[in-house]
Scaffold this motif. Structure first.
Motif, PDB file in Angstrom:
ATOM      1  N   GLU A   1      30.285   0.025 -13.600  1.00 52.10           N
ATOM      2  CA  GLU A   1      29.879  -1.275 -13.059  1.00 52.10           C
ATOM      3  C   GLU A   1      29.981  -1.341 -11.534  1.00 52.10           C
ATOM      4  OE1 GLU A   1      31.505  -4.566 -15.786  1.00 52.10           O
ATOM      5  OE2 GLU A   1      32.605  -2.771 -16.432  1.00 52.10           O
ATOM      6  N   VAL A   2      30.303  -0.222 -10.884  1.00 50.24           N
ATOM      7  CA  VAL A   2      30.368  -0.175  -9.424  1.00 50.24           C
ATOM      8  C   VAL A   2      29.505   0.977  -8.929  1.00 50.24           C
ATOM      9  CG1 VAL A   2      32.682  -1.185  -9.353  1.00 50.24           C
ATOM     10  CG2 VAL A   2      32.426   1.315  -9.414  1.00 50.24           C
ATOM     11  N   GLU A   3      29.200   0.954  -7.631  1.00 53.17           N
ATOM     12  CA  GLU A   3      28.433   2.047  -7.047  1.00 53.17           C
ATOM     13  C   GLU A   3      29.215   3.354  -7.169  1.00 53.17           C
ATOM     14  OE1 GLU A   3      25.320   2.193  -5.677  1.00 53.17           O
ATOM     15  OE2 GLU A   3      25.092   0.174  -6.503  1.00 53.17           O
TER      16      GLU A   3
ATOM     17  N   THR B   1      35.363   0.971  -2.980  1.00 55.31           N
ATOM     18  CA  THR B   1      34.699  -0.214  -3.530  1.00 55.31           C
ATOM     19  C   THR B   1      35.122  -1.525  -2.882  1.00 55.31           C
ATOM     20  OG1 THR B   1      36.388  -0.553  -5.248  1.00 55.31           O
ATOM     21  CG2 THR B   1      34.548   0.940  -5.775  1.00 55.31           C
TER      22      THR B   1
ATOM     23  N   LEU C   1      39.070  -3.119 -10.639  1.00 55.38           N
ATOM     24  CA  LEU C   1      38.429  -1.908 -11.137  1.00 55.38           C
ATOM     25  C   LEU C   1      39.448  -1.006 -11.809  1.00 55.38           C
ATOM     26  CD1 LEU C   1      36.083   0.187 -11.272  1.00 55.38           C
ATOM     27  CD2 LEU C   1      36.815   0.965  -9.001  1.00 55.38           C
TER      28      LEU C   1
END
Length: 206
Positions: free
Chosen positions: A37-39, A66, A6
């Motif tokens: 693209e991540v929470e 993450t 990330l």
């Protein structure tokens, strides 16, 4: 084996830059993902006194939230005539974070009476990689690189971002905003730092 990494920034140009550099470095098996693209997770404010502190704090937060290996950078412009400022305050020099035009205007105004021979400056980038480990024991790498140059009196060029339009690398004729992306990647502070980080990223895919 492949690894997702990330990049803890919402700057699309930085994301594209890291993807280019990882590809050019031949770091096979590394998938660079962005914040979209991540929470979502809470992002702490940048309160460090140095570029290294800010980069490491951002990477730690992202890795913890993450579970991914996370890369973060903190970069800015240091101006000799301003005793190294704006430094870590570069992105919010005029008050509002990320207002490039206001930052440029303020800095040029502050340097209006500074003669050409005293307009030395350098872009600085600290990049951090935090890899989550067993029982919370993360491995961490922090690297710093600098890109010296001088500041011109009027913005020039449409490439780049931030202070690029007034920064002439090495005191040359072109500003960083007049360089093609591949030219900038080859010599910039961030390009240098990310290339130095590439071997550490490659290890994640082994």
């Amino acid at each position: 084996m492949s690894a997702r990494v990330l990049l803890a920034t919402r700057n699309a140009k930085k994301l594209a830059e890291l993807r280019r550099i990882v590809a050019e470095a031949g770091a096979a098996g590394i998938e660079i993902v962005g914040m979209a693209e991540v929470e979502p997770f809470d992002e702490a404010p940048e309160t460090g006194a140095t570029f290294e502190e800010n980069a490491l704090a951002k990477a730690r937060d992202a890795a913890k939230a993450t579970g991914l290996a996370a890369v973060a950078d903190d970069s800015g412009l240091t101006v000799a005539a301003l005793n190294g400022m704006p430094g870590v305050l570069s992105a919010r020099w005029a008050g509002a974070h990320g207002d490039d035009e206001a930052n440029l205007r303020l800095l040029l105004g502050q340097l209006a009476d500074v003669p050409d021979e005293r307009r030395d400056a350098a872009f600085v980038c600290a990049v951090a990689l935090v890899v989550p480990g067993v029982a919370g024991a993360a491995s961490e790498v922090v690297l710093r690189r600098e890109w010296p140059g001088t500041l011109v009196r009027q913005p020039r060029g449409d490439n780049g971002f931030g202070y690029d339009p007034i920064f002439a690398p090495g005191g040359g004729d072109r500003t960083a905003a007049e360089l093609a992306p591949e030219e900038k990647d080859a010599v910039s502070h961030r390009g240098q730092a990310l290339r130095a980080l590439a071997p550490h990223l490659a290890e994640l895919a082994r």
